[in-house]
Design a protein around this motif. Structure first.
Motif, PDB file in Angstrom:
ATOM      1  N   ALA A  61       0.251   2.536  -1.376  1.00  0.00           N
ATOM      2  CA  ALA A  61       1.263   2.333  -2.420  1.00  0.00           C
ATOM      3  C   ALA A  61       1.140   0.937  -3.025  1.00  0.00           C
ATOM      4  O   ALA A  61       1.191   0.771  -4.250  1.00  0.00           O
ATOM      5  CB  ALA A  61       2.660   2.549  -1.854  1.00  0.00           C
ATOM      6  N   SER A  62       0.947  -0.070  -2.187  1.00  0.00           N
ATOM      7  CA  SER A  62       0.800  -1.443  -2.680  1.00  0.00           C
ATOM      8  C   SER A  62      -0.465  -1.601  -3.512  1.00  0.00           C
ATOM      9  O   SER A  62      -0.465  -2.279  -4.543  1.00  0.00           O
ATOM     10  CB  SER A  62       0.757  -2.422  -1.504  1.00  0.00           C
ATOM     11  OG  SER A  62       1.978  -2.437  -0.835  1.00  0.00           O
ATOM     12  N   GLU A  63      -1.543  -0.959  -3.060  1.00  0.00           N
ATOM     13  CA  GLU A  63      -2.808  -1.032  -3.787  1.00  0.00           C
ATOM     14  C   GLU A  63      -2.682  -0.402  -5.179  1.00  0.00           C
ATOM     15  O   GLU A  63      -3.153  -0.970  -6.167  1.00  0.00           O
ATOM     16  CB  GLU A  63      -3.864  -0.297  -2.966  1.00  0.00           C
ATOM     17  CG  GLU A  63      -5.255  -0.337  -3.515  1.00  0.00           C
ATOM     18  CD  GLU A  63      -6.192   0.463  -2.631  1.00  0.00           C
ATOM     19  OE1 GLU A  63      -6.602   1.549  -3.072  1.00  0.00           O
ATOM     20  OE2 GLU A  63      -6.479   0.006  -1.516  1.00  0.00           O
ATOM     21  N   ALA A  64      -2.051   0.756  -5.259  1.00  0.00           N
ATOM     22  CA  ALA A  64      -1.855   1.412  -6.563  1.00  0.00           C
ATOM     23  C   ALA A  64      -0.976   0.553  -7.463  1.00  0.00           C
ATOM     24  O   ALA A  64      -1.252   0.405  -8.662  1.00  0.00           O
ATOM     25  CB  ALA A  64      -1.243   2.798  -6.370  1.00  0.00           C
ATOM     26  N   THR A  83       3.055  10.207  -6.014  1.00  0.00           N
ATOM     27  CA  THR A  83       3.423  10.239  -7.421  1.00  0.00           C
ATOM     28  C   THR A  83       3.618   8.819  -7.941  1.00  0.00           C
ATOM     29  O   THR A  83       4.274   8.000  -7.301  1.00  0.00           O
ATOM     30  CB  THR A  83       4.720  11.048  -7.623  1.00  0.00           C
ATOM     31  OG1 THR A  83       4.513  12.351  -7.092  1.00  0.00           O
ATOM     32  CG2 THR A  83       5.078  11.164  -9.086  1.00  0.00           C
ATOM     33  N   PHE A  84       3.026   8.556  -9.101  1.00  0.00           N
ATOM     34  CA  PHE A  84       3.228   7.304  -9.821  1.00  0.00           C
ATOM     35  C   PHE A  84       4.106   7.623 -11.024  1.00  0.00           C
ATOM     36  O   PHE A  84       3.804   8.529 -11.793  1.00  0.00           O
ATOM     37  CB  PHE A  84       1.890   6.725 -10.294  1.00  0.00           C
ATOM     38  CG  PHE A  84       2.040   5.503 -11.149  1.00  0.00           C
ATOM     39  CD1 PHE A  84       2.152   4.259 -10.569  1.00  0.00           C
ATOM     40  CD2 PHE A  84       2.097   5.603 -12.531  1.00  0.00           C
ATOM     41  CE1 PHE A  84       2.312   3.127 -11.357  1.00  0.00           C
ATOM     42  CE2 PHE A  84       2.257   4.488 -13.326  1.00  0.00           C
ATOM     43  CZ  PHE A  84       2.365   3.241 -12.733  1.00  0.00           C
ATOM     44  N   VAL A 114       5.831   4.026  -6.986  1.00  0.00           N
ATOM     45  CA  VAL A 114       4.793   4.752  -6.259  1.00  0.00           C
ATOM     46  C   VAL A 114       5.523   5.353  -5.060  1.00  0.00           C
ATOM     47  O   VAL A 114       6.000   4.624  -4.190  1.00  0.00           O
ATOM     48  CB  VAL A 114       3.644   3.840  -5.793  1.00  0.00           C
ATOM     49  CG1 VAL A 114       2.578   4.648  -5.067  1.00  0.00           C
ATOM     50  CG2 VAL A 114       3.043   3.074  -6.966  1.00  0.00           C
ATOM     51  N   SER A 115       5.661   6.685  -5.042  1.00  0.00           N
ATOM     52  CA  SER A 115       6.482   7.309  -4.000  1.00  0.00           C
ATOM     53  C   SER A 115       6.101   8.773  -3.822  1.00  0.00           C
ATOM     54  O   SER A 115       5.074   9.221  -4.336  1.00  0.00           O
ATOM     55  CB  SER A 115       7.965   7.199  -4.381  1.00  0.00           C
ATOM     56  OG  SER A 115       8.204   7.854  -5.607  1.00  0.00           O
ATOM     57  N   SER A 116       6.930   9.500  -3.125  1.00  0.00           N
ATOM     58  CA  SER A 116       6.787  10.947  -2.905  1.00  0.00           C
ATOM     59  C   SER A 116       5.473  11.308  -2.220  1.00  0.00           C
ATOM     60  O   SER A 116       4.721  12.153  -2.680  1.00  0.00           O
ATOM     61  CB  SER A 116       6.922  11.719  -4.220  1.00  0.00           C
ATOM     62  OG  SER A 116       8.142  11.429  -4.838  1.00  0.00           O
ATOM     63  N   ASP A 158       7.862   3.817  -0.466  1.00  0.00           N
ATOM     64  CA  ASP A 158       8.335   3.803  -1.848  1.00  0.00           C
ATOM     65  C   ASP A 158       8.182   2.381  -2.375  1.00  0.00           C
ATOM     66  O   ASP A 158       8.842   1.460  -1.906  1.00  0.00           O
ATOM     67  CB  ASP A 158       9.796   4.238  -1.903  1.00  0.00           C
ATOM     68  CG  ASP A 158      10.310   4.401  -3.321  1.00  0.00           C
ATOM     69  OD1 ASP A 158       9.609   4.029  -4.273  1.00  0.00           O
ATOM     70  OD2 ASP A 158      11.440   4.915  -3.479  1.00  0.00           O
ATOM     71  N   TYR A 159       7.303   2.200  -3.335  1.00  0.00           N
ATOM     72  CA  TYR A 159       7.114   0.902  -3.955  1.00  0.00           C
ATOM     73  C   TYR A 159       7.704   0.974  -5.351  1.00  0.00           C
ATOM     74  O   TYR A 159       7.317   1.825  -6.149  1.00  0.00           O
ATOM     75  CB  TYR A 159       5.623   0.546  -4.029  1.00  0.00           C
ATOM     76  CG  TYR A 159       5.383  -0.860  -4.524  1.00  0.00           C
ATOM     77  CD1 TYR A 159       5.153  -1.892  -3.631  1.00  0.00           C
ATOM     78  CD2 TYR A 159       5.423  -1.161  -5.881  1.00  0.00           C
ATOM     79  CE1 TYR A 159       4.953  -3.181  -4.076  1.00  0.00           C
ATOM     80  CE2 TYR A 159       5.227  -2.444  -6.327  1.00  0.00           C
ATOM     81  CZ  TYR A 159       4.988  -3.455  -5.428  1.00  0.00           C
ATOM     82  OH  TYR A 159       4.805  -4.738  -5.874  1.00  0.00           O
TER      83      TYR A 159
END
Length: 190
Positions: A160-163, A98-99, A112-114, A29-30
Motif C-alpha cells: 500500500a505504501s509503495e503504490a 483498490t486505488f 489504497v485499500s480493500s 488502508d493508506y
C-alpha cells in the motif's frame, strides 16, 4: 507497598482471559489528502488518470472506472504476498487492492485499500478479505513458527505504501500547468 501493588496488577493481568490478549487484525488502508492551491480539479484528474492508465504497475489491473463529472478514479491492482511454508520457503499469494482518487477544487484525496487474497490460484474469482485470511492463519497450528498472519499484514502495508509513493511521486513530478517552461523558452528566443 510497591510489592503488594505490583503483585495485585500482575495477578489481575493473569486473571484476564488470554483471548483478550490476542492481536486483532489491522486493516490495511493508506489514505492521504493533498491540498494544492490553484491546481484545478480537471488538471489533477487528468494527471491521475494518466497515472492509472500508463504508470500503474500493479498488473494485471481490472475495473478501471474513470468518472470525469465527479473527478473520481478507481482501479483494482494485483500484488504478491509471500507467506512461508513450514520449512521457511516462500510461497506466492496473489492479492487484489483498490486505488481510489478524488480531485477537489483545492487538491485531491487518494486511498489504497480493500485488500483481498486469492487463496487458490485455480479459482481466482474466490476472494477472501485480508483481515479474514489473517484470522484464519492465526488458527493454523504452524502459525507460531511461521507468523504468516503478521508477515502478510506487514507485506500488504508495504504494498500500500509503495503504490501510494508511486502515485504521489508521479503527481509531484508533473508541472502544475501545461504551459510551464513554454514562457521561458519564448523569452530566451527573443
Amino acid at each position: 507497598m510497591k510489592k503488594i501493588l505490583l503483585s495485585g496488577l500482575l495477578a489481575g493481568m493473569l486473571a484476564l482471559p488470554m483471548t483478550g490478549w490476542a492481536q486483532a487484525p489491522d486493516r490495511v488502508d493508506y489514505t492521504e489528502q493533498v491540498v494544492l492551491e490553484g491546481a484545478g480539479r480537471n488538471a489533477l484528474y487528468a494527471r491521475a488518470l494518466d497515472w492509472a492508465q500508463h504508470k500503474f504497475s500493479y498488473t494485471p489491473t481490472s475495473a478501471l472506472v474513470a468518472e470525469p463529472a465527479s473527478s473520481a478514479i478507481r482501479i483494482t491492482g494485483t500484488g504478491t504476498l509471500k507467506p512461508v511454508d513450514d520449512r521457511g520457503k516462500d510461497q506466492n499469494l496473489s492479492v487484489l487492492f483498490t486505488f481510489r482518487f478524488q480531485a477537489t477544487d483545492n487538491g485531491y484525496t487518494y486511498h489504497v485499500s480493500s485488500f483481498e487474497v486469492i487463496p487458490n490460484p485455480q479459482a481466482p474469482s474466490q476472494r477472501v478479505p485480508l483481515e479474514q485470511y489473517q484470522t484464519e492463519l492465526r488458527t493454523d497450528r504452524n502459525n507460531a513458527k511461521t507468523h504468516n498472519d503478521r508477515r502478510l499484514g506487514a507485506q500488504a502495508n508495504s504494498l500500500a505504501s509503495e503504490a501510494a509513493m508511486s502515485f504521489r511521486s508521479f503527481m509531484n513530478s508533473q508541472p502544475a500547468e501545461d504551459h510551464v517552461g513554454a514562457a521561458d523558452e519564448q523569452q530566451g528566443a527573443q
